[in-house]
Each structure stands twice: as structure tokens, then as C-alpha cells.
Design a protein around this motif. Sequence first.
Motif, PDB file in Angstrom:
ATOM      1  N   ARG A   1       0.549  -1.143  -0.051  1.00 17.74           N
ATOM      2  CA  ARG A   1       0.061   0.063  -0.113  1.00 17.74           C
ATOM      3  C   ARG A   1       0.853   1.244  -0.166  1.00 17.74           C
ATOM      4  NH1 ARG A   1      -1.939  -4.793  -0.058  1.00 17.74           N
ATOM      5  NH2 ARG A   1      -0.819  -4.956   1.907  1.00 17.74           N
ATOM      6  N   TRP A   2       2.217   1.107  -0.003  1.00 21.75           N
ATOM      7  CA  TRP A   2       3.130   2.157  -0.187  1.00 21.75           C
ATOM      8  C   TRP A   2       3.561   2.338  -1.516  1.00 21.75           C
ATOM      9  CZ3 TRP A   2       2.004   4.440   4.039  1.00 21.75           C
ATOM     10  CH2 TRP A   2       1.968   3.786   5.340  1.00 21.75           C
ATOM     11  N   THR A   3       3.813   3.616  -1.688  1.00 24.32           N
ATOM     12  CA  THR A   3       4.231   4.030  -3.239  1.00 24.32           C
ATOM     13  C   THR A   3       5.493   3.280  -3.432  1.00 24.32           C
ATOM     14  OG1 THR A   3       3.077   6.140  -3.124  1.00 24.32           O
ATOM     15  CG2 THR A   3       4.734   6.104  -4.666  1.00 24.32           C
ATOM     16  N   GLU A   4       6.402   3.210  -2.264  1.00 24.52           N
ATOM     17  CA  GLU A   4       7.470   2.648  -2.290  1.00 24.52           C
ATOM     18  C   GLU A   4       7.916   1.369  -2.568  1.00 24.52           C
ATOM     19  OE1 GLU A   4       7.881   6.794  -0.155  1.00 24.52           O
ATOM     20  OE2 GLU A   4       6.470   4.965  -0.518  1.00 24.52           O
ATOM     21  N   GLY A   5       6.857   0.688  -2.089  1.00 28.37           N
ATOM     22  CA  GLY A   5       6.789  -0.655  -2.509  1.00 28.37           C
ATOM     23  C   GLY A   5       7.428  -1.512  -1.339  1.00 28.37           C
ATOM     24  N   VAL A   6       8.112  -2.555  -1.788  1.00 24.07           N
ATOM     25  CA  VAL A   6       8.919  -3.307  -0.855  1.00 24.07           C
ATOM     26  C   VAL A   6      10.146  -2.335  -0.491  1.00 24.07           C
ATOM     27  CG1 VAL A   6       8.500  -5.549  -1.717  1.00 24.07           C
ATOM     28  CG2 VAL A   6      10.176  -4.296  -3.050  1.00 24.07           C
ATOM     29  N   ASP A   7      10.349  -1.204  -0.989  1.00 18.83           N
ATOM     30  CA  ASP A   7      11.481  -0.387  -0.717  1.00 18.83           C
ATOM     31  C   ASP A   7      11.299   0.555   0.532  1.00 18.83           C
ATOM     32  OD1 ASP A   7      13.497  -1.505  -2.334  1.00 18.83           O
ATOM     33  OD2 ASP A   7      12.476  -0.277  -4.015  1.00 18.83           O
ATOM     34  N   ALA A   8       9.947   0.621   0.905  1.00 21.71           N
ATOM     35  CA  ALA A   8       9.567   1.278   1.897  1.00 21.71           C
ATOM     36  C   ALA A   8      10.220   0.945   3.353  1.00 21.71           C
ATOM     37  CB  ALA A   8       7.826   1.272   2.258  1.00 21.71           C
ATOM     38  N   PRO A   9      10.374   1.795   4.252  1.00 23.65           N
ATOM     39  CA  PRO A   9      10.844   1.711   5.682  1.00 23.65           C
ATOM     40  C   PRO A   9      10.546   0.363   6.221  1.00 23.65           C
ATOM     41  CG  PRO A   9      10.388   4.067   5.593  1.00 23.65           C
ATOM     42  CD  PRO A   9       9.513   3.265   4.183  1.00 23.65           C
ATOM     43  N   PRO A  10      11.376  -0.503   6.693  1.00 20.01           N
ATOM     44  CA  PRO A  10      10.836  -1.719   7.356  1.00 20.01           C
ATOM     45  C   PRO A  10       9.794  -1.773   8.196  1.00 20.01           C
ATOM     46  CG  PRO A  10      13.141  -1.515   7.223  1.00 20.01           C
ATOM     47  CD  PRO A  10      12.777  -0.415   6.804  1.00 20.01           C
ATOM     48  N   LEU A  11       9.621  -0.852   9.309  1.00 17.73           N
ATOM     49  CA  LEU A  11       8.464  -0.959  10.048  1.00 17.73           C
ATOM     50  C   LEU A  11       7.184  -0.583   9.520  1.00 17.73           C
ATOM     51  CD1 LEU A  11       9.774   0.899  13.317  1.00 17.73           C
ATOM     52  CD2 LEU A  11       9.449  -1.625  12.976  1.00 17.73           C
ATOM     53  N   LEU A  12       7.453   0.367   8.473  1.00 16.48           N
ATOM     54  CA  LEU A  12       6.119   0.676   7.493  1.00 16.48           C
ATOM     55  C   LEU A  12       5.603  -0.571   6.818  1.00 16.48           C
ATOM     56  CD1 LEU A  12       6.497   4.492   6.559  1.00 16.48           C
ATOM     57  CD2 LEU A  12       5.175   3.440   8.607  1.00 16.48           C
ATOM     58  N   LYS A  13       6.529  -1.229   6.239  1.00 22.01           N
ATOM     59  CA  LYS A  13       6.172  -2.534   5.651  1.00 22.01           C
ATOM     60  C   LYS A  13       5.598  -3.642   6.495  1.00 22.01           C
ATOM     61  CE  LYS A  13      10.191  -3.453   3.805  1.00 22.01           C
ATOM     62  NZ  LYS A  13      11.218  -4.292   2.956  1.00 22.01           N
ATOM     63  N   LEU A  14       6.226  -3.710   7.817  1.00 16.92           N
ATOM     64  CA  LEU A  14       5.594  -4.593   8.612  1.00 16.92           C
ATOM     65  C   LEU A  14       4.162  -4.437   9.299  1.00 16.92           C
ATOM     66  CD1 LEU A  14       5.727  -6.936  10.767  1.00 16.92           C
ATOM     67  CD2 LEU A  14       7.104  -5.527  12.258  1.00 16.92           C
ATOM     68  N   ALA A  15       3.934  -2.821   9.245  1.00 17.39           N
ATOM     69  CA  ALA A  15       2.592  -2.410   9.593  1.00 17.39           C
ATOM     70  C   ALA A  15       1.655  -2.760   8.652  1.00 17.39           C
ATOM     71  CB  ALA A  15       2.568  -0.899   9.669  1.00 17.39           C
ATOM     72  N   ASP A  16       2.135  -2.971   7.315  1.00 26.18           N
ATOM     73  CA  ASP A  16       1.405  -3.268   5.930  1.00 26.18           C
ATOM     74  C   ASP A  16       1.369  -4.728   5.770  1.00 26.18           C
ATOM     75  OD1 ASP A  16      -0.241  -2.989   3.463  1.00 26.18           O
ATOM     76  OD2 ASP A  16       1.490  -2.727   2.418  1.00 26.18           O
ATOM     77  N   LEU A  17       1.300  -5.561   6.886  1.00 29.37           N
ATOM     78  CA  LEU A  17       1.199  -6.879   6.719  1.00 29.37           C
ATOM     79  C   LEU A  17       2.120  -7.415   6.059  1.00 29.37           C
ATOM     80  CD1 LEU A  17      -2.752  -7.638   6.113  1.00 29.37           C
ATOM     81  CD2 LEU A  17      -1.612  -7.189   8.528  1.00 29.37           C
ATOM     82  N   GLN A  18       3.527  -6.929   6.388  1.00 29.46           N
ATOM     83  CA  GLN A  18       4.705  -7.263   5.698  1.00 29.46           C
ATOM     84  C   GLN A  18       4.597  -7.563   4.114  1.00 29.46           C
ATOM     85  OE1 GLN A  18       7.336  -6.997   7.653  1.00 29.46           O
ATOM     86  NE2 GLN A  18       8.851  -7.846   6.393  1.00 29.46           N
ATOM     87  N   SER A  19       3.894  -6.433   3.487  1.00 30.63           N
ATOM     88  CA  SER A  19       3.381  -6.286   2.227  1.00 30.63           C
ATOM     89  C   SER A  19       2.942  -7.396   1.536  1.00 30.63           C
ATOM     90  CB  SER A  19       5.004  -6.253   1.081  1.00 30.63           C
ATOM     91  OG  SER A  19       5.810  -5.175   1.817  1.00 30.63           O
ATOM     92  N   HIS A  20       1.810  -7.878   2.373  1.00 36.82           N
ATOM     93  CA  HIS A  20       0.855  -9.062   1.907  1.00 36.82           C
ATOM     94  C   HIS A  20      -0.182  -8.676   0.865  1.00 36.82           C
ATOM     95  CE1 HIS A  20      -1.034 -12.707   2.119  1.00 36.82           C
ATOM     96  NE2 HIS A  20      -2.387 -12.015   2.428  1.00 36.82           N
ATOM     97  N   GLY A  21      -0.524  -9.145  -0.072  1.00 35.93           N
ATOM     98  CA  GLY A  21      -1.299  -8.864  -1.132  1.00 35.93           C
ATOM     99  C   GLY A  21      -2.395 -10.029  -0.864  1.00 35.93           C
ATOM    100  N   ALA A  22      -2.093 -11.296  -1.133  1.00 32.76           N
ATOM    101  CA  ALA A  22      -3.075 -12.455  -1.149  1.00 32.76           C
ATOM    102  C   ALA A  22      -2.233 -13.545  -0.963  1.00 32.76           C
ATOM    103  CB  ALA A  22      -4.029 -12.400  -2.327  1.00 32.76           C
ATOM    104  N   LEU A  23      -3.058 -14.726  -0.555  1.00 26.71           N
ATOM    105  CA  LEU A  23      -2.307 -16.103  -0.446  1.00 26.71           C
ATOM    106  C   LEU A  23      -3.301 -17.167  -1.070  1.00 26.71           C
ATOM    107  CD1 LEU A  23       0.109 -17.385   1.093  1.00 26.71           C
ATOM    108  CD2 LEU A  23      -1.623 -17.948   2.851  1.00 26.71           C
TER     109      LEU A  23
END
Length: 253
Positions: free
Chosen positions: A138-160
Motif C-alpha cells: 500500500r506504499w508508493t515505495e513498495g518493498v523499498d518502504a521503511p521496514p516498520l512501515l512494511k511490517l505495519a502493512d502486513l509485511q507487504s501482503h497482497g493475497a495467499l
Amino acid sequence: MDASSTQSVAQALLHARRHRSPVDAAALAGSLREPQDAYEVQRLVREALAPGELPAFWKSGGPSRSAVLTHAPLFAASTWPSPADARNSHFNSRLIEAEVALRLGSDVTAAQAARLTPGDAAALVDAMAVAIEIVDSRWTEGVDAPPLLKLADLQSHGALVVGEWRRFAARDWAMQSCVVRIAASSAEYRGTHPLGDPTWLLPAWLKHATRGGAVVRAGTSVTTGTWCGMLPANRGDRVSVTFDGIGAACVEL
């Protein structure tokens, strides 16, 4: 923990999800100071989007045994049986991870989780399945977003996407092979799980999931990290993953 900061991050993620448009992480880069802040954001987003829903699926993992493992409860709406059709689903990006999911055969309490070691935790697992995680952000920076913001975003989860369950049995994970096919390309991986054994993360995940005295119910499952890194995929691609001796899963993007 700064409640206003975690609320700001949660609202940004909710805006991105509801409007199907990523938001800039840069302005929020200093909002979260520790993993607990990110986990509070996860809770706030989940409370807003799926109030009262107990997570039946989690993701957990890390790049090595020496790293701090991270965890995220997944939404039922983004967990699909294989074969799955994601052609009408929105993603800001599509990165593919080939994984093995593990399912608990019994309830686990906080007291039980506190005593677990990697050597005995596997006895709690009754089944395993092949899983495909579609990594998104959900971040414009994608997987390059800051680590804690990626973790907040379900560690960059889309679907399973989850294949058929089969009875769990000990395996030589160092010799385990998997084949990932994306459109016309194909690659094989062997013994490439970052923790060496997917069950190694079970104690850390269950200690996290039982925080505050929660009970993790039998049938709850966890996907355990990628064997292939993150592979790019495009809308319209067919993705399939096969783990020798475990099974397969596929999804149409």
C-alpha cells in the motif's frame, strides 16, 4: 508507543486500501519506532476492515535464523484455495513467493507457546500445503518502504493461494525442491528456505500470536517464508508452484 502516530499510519493504509491507490511512506517514515508500533497498526487496520474476525491464516518468517522474525495475521478475504482466479482483484504490484504453509492440529495457549522450542514445535502441526503469496504494498515505495512501515502493512501482503492439505511428516528440507512457473518462464529451487526448516519459526510465531493470553485454535495455519525470493509477475500471467512430495498451487493473475 505514540497513539497518534500509529493512528496516522493506520489511516494512511486504510485510505490506500479503500481507494485502491498507494500512499507515500516518506512522510510517515519516522512515525513508528519499534515493531510493537507496527503490530498495533496491524491491529487497527484489521479492526477497521474485519471487526471480530479471528485470523485463520498468518504469515511469519525472516531472512535468517539470526534475524528477528516478523508476523502478520491475514484477512480471510485475501486467502484463496487453489486454483485461484485473481484477474478481477486489485494489486498495486505483483511479486510471487513460493512457500509451504503449516496447519495446527490442536489449540495452543500462551503457556504452551512460552515453553516451545524449534525441536518440539513441529509436533503441533497436522498438515502442510503449498502456498503462493502475492506480495503487494500500500506504499508508493513498495518493498523499498521503511521496514516498520512494511511490517505495519502486513509485511507487504497482497493475497495467499493455498493448495490441498496433506498430512505433515518430517522431511529433509535441505533436499526439498520446488518449481515456480510464471507465464512462460520456469525455475527450480532446492533447499532454499531461509530458515533451513519451515517449522523452525513456529515458537516465535506462536509466542506472538498468543500475546495477551490469546489462544491459537486448531486449524489455524501459517505460511512460512519464500523459497524463491520475490519474482516479478504481470497481470494476465498464470503462476504455478509445485513442491516435490507436498503438492501444488496455481493462480491466474
